[in-house]
Design a protein around this motif. Sequence first.
Motif, PDB file in Angstrom:
ATOM      1  N   ARG A  61      26.214 -23.782   6.234  1.00 18.76           N
ATOM      2  CA  ARG A  61      27.285 -22.808   6.535  1.00 18.76           C
ATOM      3  C   ARG A  61      28.354 -23.514   7.535  1.00 18.76           C
ATOM      4  N   PRO A  62      29.637 -23.020   7.487  1.00 24.96           N
ATOM      5  CA  PRO A  62      30.534 -23.732   8.331  1.00 24.96           C
ATOM      6  C   PRO A  62      30.707 -23.200   9.757  1.00 24.96           C
ATOM      7  N   LEU A  63      29.479 -23.292  10.292  1.00 24.15           N
ATOM      8  CA  LEU A  63      29.030 -22.801  11.700  1.00 24.15           C
ATOM      9  C   LEU A  63      30.086 -23.115  12.777  1.00 24.15           C
ATOM     10  N   LEU A  64      30.574 -24.222  13.059  1.00 22.75           N
ATOM     11  CA  LEU A  64      31.711 -24.602  13.702  1.00 22.75           C
ATOM     12  C   LEU A  64      32.866 -24.021  13.544  1.00 22.75           C
ATOM     13  N   ARG A  65      33.346 -23.808  12.142  1.00 24.37           N
ATOM     14  CA  ARG A  65      34.398 -22.836  11.935  1.00 24.37           C
ATOM     15  C   ARG A  65      34.445 -21.524  12.497  1.00 24.37           C
ATOM     16  N   TYR A  66      33.011 -20.968  12.154  1.00 21.41           N
ATOM     17  CA  TYR A  66      32.891 -19.629  12.793  1.00 21.41           C
ATOM     18  C   TYR A  66      33.199 -19.589  14.122  1.00 21.41           C
ATOM     19  N   MET A  67      32.530 -20.676  15.033  1.00 21.97           N
ATOM     20  CA  MET A  67      32.729 -20.635  16.342  1.00 21.97           C
ATOM     21  C   MET A  67      34.265 -20.770  16.676  1.00 21.97           C
ATOM     22  N   LEU A  68      35.080 -21.580  16.100  1.00 28.95           N
ATOM     23  CA  LEU A  68      36.476 -21.704  16.511  1.00 28.95           C
ATOM     24  C   LEU A  68      37.150 -20.382  16.214  1.00 28.95           C
ATOM     25  N   ASN A  69      36.915 -19.784  15.005  1.00 27.14           N
ATOM     26  CA  ASN A  69      37.448 -18.446  14.889  1.00 27.14           C
ATOM     27  C   ASN A  69      37.238 -17.343  16.059  1.00 27.14           C
ATOM     28  N   SER A  70      35.809 -17.432  16.153  1.00 28.42           N
ATOM     29  CA  SER A  70      35.636 -16.422  17.450  1.00 28.42           C
ATOM     30  C   SER A  70      36.255 -16.864  18.769  1.00 28.42           C
ATOM     31  N   PHE A  71      36.330 -18.290  19.127  1.00 26.91           N
ATOM     32  CA  PHE A  71      37.056 -18.616  20.482  1.00 26.91           C
ATOM     33  C   PHE A  71      38.467 -18.347  20.422  1.00 26.91           C
ATOM     34  N   VAL A  72      39.138 -18.583  18.927  1.00 29.42           N
ATOM     35  CA  VAL A  72      40.483 -18.118  19.015  1.00 29.42           C
ATOM     36  C   VAL A  72      40.788 -16.584  19.262  1.00 29.42           C
ATOM     37  N   VAL A  73      40.181 -15.756  18.520  1.00 25.76           N
ATOM     38  CA  VAL A  73      40.125 -14.321  18.426  1.00 25.76           C
ATOM     39  C   VAL A  73      39.768 -13.830  19.771  1.00 25.76           C
ATOM     40  N   SER A  74      38.665 -14.308  20.269  1.00 26.52           N
ATOM     41  CA  SER A  74      38.295 -13.739  21.623  1.00 26.52           C
ATOM     42  C   SER A  74      39.314 -14.208  22.915  1.00 26.52           C
ATOM     43  N   GLY A  75      39.645 -15.415  22.651  1.00 25.93           N
ATOM     44  CA  GLY A  75      40.713 -15.901  23.704  1.00 25.93           C
ATOM     45  C   GLY A  75      42.059 -15.027  23.734  1.00 25.93           C
ATOM     46  N   ILE A  76      42.552 -15.069  22.397  1.00 27.87           N
ATOM     47  CA  ILE A  76      43.893 -14.271  22.306  1.00 27.87           C
ATOM     48  C   ILE A  76      43.642 -12.741  22.788  1.00 27.87           C
ATOM     49  N   THR A  77      42.722 -12.030  22.340  1.00 32.51           N
ATOM     50  CA  THR A  77      42.426 -10.726  22.658  1.00 32.51           C
ATOM     51  C   THR A  77      42.239 -10.688  24.147  1.00 32.51           C
ATOM     52  N   THR A  78      41.547 -11.577  24.944  1.00 39.84           N
ATOM     53  CA  THR A  78      41.287 -11.461  26.343  1.00 39.84           C
ATOM     54  C   THR A  78      42.853 -11.610  26.930  1.00 39.84           C
ATOM     55  N   VAL A  79      43.385 -12.527  26.501  1.00 40.34           N
ATOM     56  CA  VAL A  79      44.838 -12.707  27.338  1.00 40.34           C
ATOM     57  C   VAL A  79      45.695 -11.448  27.143  1.00 40.34           C
ATOM     58  N   LEU A  80      45.654 -10.748  25.984  1.00 38.33           N
ATOM     59  CA  LEU A  80      46.523  -9.800  25.606  1.00 38.33           C
ATOM     60  C   LEU A  80      45.942  -8.452  26.381  1.00 38.33           C
ATOM     61  N   SER A  81      44.956  -8.357  26.395  1.00 41.50           N
ATOM     62  CA  SER A  81      44.335  -7.179  27.060  1.00 41.50           C
ATOM     63  C   SER A  81      44.496  -7.235  28.432  1.00 41.50           C
ATOM     64  N   LEU A  82      44.273  -8.346  29.060  1.00 37.77           N
ATOM     65  CA  LEU A  82      44.588  -8.331  30.491  1.00 37.77           C
ATOM     66  C   LEU A  82      45.908  -8.305  30.860  1.00 37.77           C
ATOM     67  N   ALA A  83      46.855  -8.669  30.246  1.00 36.76           N
ATOM     68  CA  ALA A  83      48.314  -8.365  30.576  1.00 36.76           C
ATOM     69  C   ALA A  83      48.797  -7.243  30.208  1.00 36.76           C
ATOM     70  N   PHE A  84      48.395  -6.433  29.361  1.00 34.15           N
ATOM     71  CA  PHE A  84      48.773  -4.993  28.852  1.00 34.15           C
ATOM     72  C   PHE A  84      47.959  -4.237  30.010  1.00 34.15           C
ATOM     73  N   ALA A  85      46.442  -4.445  30.317  1.00 32.09           N
ATOM     74  CA  ALA A  85      45.746  -3.669  31.070  1.00 32.09           C
ATOM     75  C   ALA A  85      46.166  -3.936  32.611  1.00 32.09           C
ATOM     76  N   SER A  86      46.449  -4.924  33.074  1.00 32.47           N
ATOM     77  CA  SER A  86      46.884  -5.133  34.476  1.00 32.47           C
ATOM     78  C   SER A  86      48.105  -4.334  34.701  1.00 32.47           C
ATOM     79  N   LEU A  87      49.271  -4.324  33.789  1.00 34.16           N
ATOM     80  CA  LEU A  87      50.529  -3.878  34.029  1.00 34.16           C
ATOM     81  C   LEU A  87      50.299  -2.198  34.089  1.00 34.16           C
ATOM     82  N   THR A  88      49.448  -1.884  32.973  1.00 35.25           N
ATOM     83  CA  THR A  88      49.203  -0.282  33.071  1.00 35.25           C
ATOM     84  C   THR A  88      48.412   0.197  34.255  1.00 35.25           C
ATOM     85  N   ALA A  89      47.359  -0.714  34.477  1.00 32.69           N
ATOM     86  CA  ALA A  89      46.614  -0.120  35.832  1.00 32.69           C
ATOM     87  C   ALA A  89      47.522  -0.020  37.117  1.00 32.69           C
ATOM     88  N   TYR A  90      48.407  -1.180  37.127  1.00 36.87           N
ATOM     89  CA  TYR A  90      49.080  -1.089  38.531  1.00 36.87           C
ATOM     90  C   TYR A  90      49.964   0.228  38.292  1.00 36.87           C
TER      91      TYR A  90
END
Length: 273
Positions: A61-90
Amino acid sequence: MNKRAGIGFYLFLVLFVFLVMFPFIWVFLTSIKPPSEIFSSFRWFTTNPSLDSYEAALTNRPLLRYMLNSFVVSGITTVLSLAFASLTAYAVTRLPIKGKGLILGIVLASSMFPQIAIISPMFNLVTDLGLRNSYLGLVIPYITISLPLAIWILSTFFQKIPFELEESAKLDGATPFQTFRKIIFPLAAPGVFTTGILVFIAAWNEYLFALTINSDDMWRTVPVGISMYQSEFSVPWGDISAATVIVTIPIVLLVLLFQRRIVSGLTSGSVKE
């Protein structure tokens, strides 16, 4: 008596760590067993360790491709969530806004909806936008489930920062955004970092949205990809165990590398000065 209590404590600690680590130890020991020995023997250690399962996990199976997909999706989700959440929490903790408690209550209530309750409308939304089998198609629902948690956690950290610092910045002519960017956000950095780790791991381990939205094999993430190793007539436990070990290593290294920051964030503000 104290010596006996100390020995008993350490024995309990060793037993507790063993029970916590047992699933991971067993998965690793299974991954190095020959496939024929996995079902024929329940021994802890094998006399003929093999890396065939790791080779099969990477080639079948393309395991390395799966890991790349998870890294990209998780990374973008983390950055955007922290950006919106920090402003909202403030805004809800530091600015004079009416109904702060109601806003935080709604945020907390929205995080209590089970994923299965919102999967249908979210699937229709992503499909209508033409974002199926894409990174953005997963980032949107991931943000909806991670943003309430991030807002709630960051609100706790922002509330513990002394208001005198903000008042001093206002006297110096700083705008609310300048105060947030130069004073509040840097002081809350340990909490922001800890929240980012939690959001990243939650996005990395998410299964239901990833299974439903990204049906193309080249866009699947790690949890869904590992579940696809099984066939109609057999379950290759050796391959699955090896794949589990491989995809767990980056997360373990991430936590070990930043463990001091994580502990600092978790204990930030816990001691009253």
